[in-house]
Design an enzyme around this catalytic site. Structure first.
Site, short mmCIF file in Angstrom:
data_model
loop_
_atom_site.label_atom_id
_atom_site.label_comp_id
_atom_site.label_asym_id
_atom_site.label_seq_id
_atom_site.Cartn_x
_atom_site.Cartn_y
_atom_site.Cartn_z
N ASN A 150 -8.16 -0.81 -2.20
CA ASN A 150 -8.13 -0.74 -3.65
C ASN A 150 -9.07 -1.76 -4.25
O ASN A 150 -9.31 -2.81 -3.68
CB ASN A 150 -6.71 -0.95 -4.18
CG ASN A 150 -6.42 -2.41 -4.50
OD1 ASN A 150 -6.76 -2.90 -5.58
ND2 ASN A 150 -5.85 -3.11 -3.55
N CYS A 176 -7.86 -12.83 -5.01
CA CYS A 176 -8.25 -11.46 -5.34
C CYS A 176 -9.67 -11.20 -4.84
O CYS A 176 -10.61 -11.85 -5.28
CB CYS A 176 -8.18 -11.20 -6.84
SG CYS A 176 -8.68 -9.53 -7.25
N ASN A 208 -2.86 -11.91 0.76
CA ASN A 208 -3.45 -10.94 -0.14
C ASN A 208 -4.22 -9.93 0.73
O ASN A 208 -4.19 -10.02 1.95
CB ASN A 208 -4.37 -11.65 -1.15
CG ASN A 208 -4.53 -10.84 -2.44
OD1 ASN A 208 -4.67 -9.63 -2.41
ND2 ASN A 208 -4.53 -11.53 -3.57
#
Lengths: 268, 307
Positions: free
Chosen positions: B73, B134, B196
């Site tokens: 994603n 991220c 993550n």
């Protein structure tokens, strides 16, 4: 919207052409069809170890507990992102299917519309049969333009609601008029109060171009397809930029006014 | 659920959860999106979408694709911004029993501190998870998570701006994750969550282009589970603050693997897309396992497989 365990009543290949097969599936679960609107979709859990559900639009309602789905299955479905549809096509009568829905906003048929014009490009017919049936049952006139690349990809007219005025087109001229279905729209526009379309983004781009030359403005609603994660508006995987800011296709759509969408933003 | 089973866990000073299962940031929105489908009050905690100082639009389509045993994603931190969160979401959360932890991100150290300070004293917010990991944005993410000095600086700045418990979420895209873990612990982090997503990509050979609009994306799901588990095992062995495990957990068995590796609690992300009930099913599974094994307190299993 709810999560339900459905029972597959029927799942058979309806047609097949060079790149895909279309499967028609009927699923039953108590009250499954009760709140469904044309243009809405269900998220179907795939079997095996697939991670993402597949968003599939409601093709028709067969009764209060039964919905019909039309699923495009890529024939070269070796990669993970294509395998989901194939696994759905392998479900047999009596198998269980976990599904969530109905999701999304759905088409808006105006109560003042007397006649509507519907244009379907390829698998775009999927949500439009339910739309045509709903419009017909509320006494509206329906013209349905159906296009495909060749006659092999044309949805059978015998399965479309009686009373619909149907016009066919194929890119290669093997059936009906030659050319893309979007080229037929101007000819049938005069009597229509609303226009609805579902097909590839290129079709909407063509329509946006044509619309500039339409003698009168007509409201046009289109259904968008992008890859989705959650289907409930939580993950922002399906967000696109529109003329009115960023929108989630799953929650704010999948139905948009054609003037709101920026076709280059809608990629799959 | 068996009555004499105690699933509660303390994941930071002042932050006790009724069970160890949280929803991972970015997979559960602001919580309310799932209210129709999931009994959210039964969750251990909800970690909301990564939140920045200003609202963000995120990346170009396509943003998600299924790959073998996982997904890639690249949403790119699309979010409503901290002010809208405080005004619109927090008042809803204030009426919930389930604690909500706000995941925060920024372009600069100051941004992180500013977002944290705007959450100070806001009813409905139980903690902060600092996203220094991220992979999908040029700024505001991983550059803070790959350098121990920067990771420590962000942690210190956030700790200085808030009295809420602070969890720091680590990136797996580093040479040695334990170095970063030790650095954020020293800088005052109350807990560490990991991992993550792992940076990855897929290419459409027919179109000759990447399948993700942003070229690369973050890999999550079962594919990353063994990697995540090993990293949790290693980090749990070198810090004394609580560790929260995350990465491909989709069943009670897998959640227990992380707990036995030393995680105090777990986060469930991608599995929610497969089945929104995943997190709740995992809670049930853990409880059943404990009953079968005759264990009444979950803490009895924490680190049980460590050698």
């Amino acid at each position: 919207m709810k999560q339900a365990k459905g029972r597959v009543l029927y799942n058979k290949e309806l047609l097949r052409f060079e790149t895909a097969a279309y499967f028609l599936m009927h699923v039953q679960s108590p009250g499954l069809a009760s709140d469904c609107k044309p243009g809405q979709f269900f998220m179907l859990q795939c079997s095996g170890n697939m991670v993402l559900r597949r968003p599939i639009s409601i093709h028709a309602i067969k009764g209060p507990d039964i919905i019909s789905l039309l699923i495009a299955v890529p024939l070269d479905g070796q990669l993970a992102y294509k395998k989901g549809a194939r696994q759905l096509s392998e479900l047999r009568e009596g198998n269980d299917l976990d599904l969530i829905g109905p999701m999304g906003n759905g088409f808006n048929i105006s109560s003042t519309s007397k006649n509507i014009l519907i244009a379907a490009g390829g698998i775009g017919i999927a949500p439009l049969k339910f739309l045509a049936e709903t419009a017909l049952s509320s006494g509206k006139g329906v013209t349905l333009l159906i296009g495909a690349r060749t006659k092999l990809g044309l949805y059978p007219s015998s399965l479309l609601p009686k009373g619909t005025h149907m016009v066919f087109a194929t890119d290669d001229g093997s059936y009906g008029k030659r050319g893309p279905v979007s080229d037929l729209i101007p000819e049938y526009l005069a009597g229509a109060d609303q226009v609805f379309a579902c097909g590839p983004e290129a079709m909407y781009e063509t329509m946006q171009g044509h619309m500039k030359t339409w003698p009168v403005e007509k409201p046009v609603q289109v259904s968008l397809e992008v890859r989705m994660g959650c289907g409930v508006g939580a993950c922002y995987s399906c967000s696109i930029r529109t003329r009115h800011g960023i929108k989630r296709v799953c929650k704010d759509g999948p139905i948009f006014d054609i003037n709101d969408i920026i076709c280059q933003e809608v990629r799959i | 659920m068996t009555n004499n089973i105690d699933l509660s866990v303390q994941i930071a000073p002042g932050l006790k959860l009724i069970n160890p299962v949280m929803t991972a940031s970015g997979t559960f929105g602001y919580g309310n999106e799932y209210c129709d489908l999931v009994d959210i009050q039964k969750l251990g905690a909800i970690i909301c979408k990564g939140t920045t100082l200003e609202p963000r639009d995120g990346n170009a389509q396509p943003r998600i694709i299924e790959v073998t045993a996982g997904i890639l994603n690249s949403v790119g931190l699309q979010n409503i911004g901290v002010e809208a969160l405080v005004k619109e979401q927090a008042p809803v959360w204030a009426g919930w029993r389930v604690p909500v932890i706000v995941n925060i991100a920024g372009d600069t150290v100051e941004d992180y501190a500013k977002v944290a300070s705007k959450l100070e004293g806001v009813k409905g917010i139980s903690g902060i998870e600092v996203n220094i990991s991220c992979p999908n944005v040029k700024c505001g993410g991983m550059q803070f998570g790959t350098d121990p000095a920067m990771a420590a600086e962000v942690t210190k700045a956030v700790k200085g701006a808030t009295s809420l418990p602070v969890i720091v979420k680590l990136s797996p895209n580093v040479t040695d994750i334990t170095v970063i873990a030790v650095a954020v612990e020293k800088a005052g982090a109350d807990a560490i969550s990991l991992i993550n997503t792992l940076g990855g990509m897929a290419i459409d050979i027919d179109r000759r282009e990447p399948m993700i609009g942003n070229i690369m994306g973050g890999l999550s799901g079962p594919a990353i589970r063994p990697v995540a588990l090993y990293m949790v095992y290693r980090v749990a062995g070198c810090v004394s603050i609580p560790v929260i495990g995350c990465g491909g957990i989709d069943s009670g068995r897998h959640a227990l693997e992380f707990i036995m590796a030393g995680a105090r609690a777990v986060q469930v992300g991608t599995a929610t897309f497969t089945d929104p009930q995943s997190a709740l099913n995992i809670i049930e599974d853990i409880s059943r396992f404990m009953a079968e094994q005759g264990i009444s307190k979950l803490s009895g299993l924490c680190g049980a497989a460590r050698k």
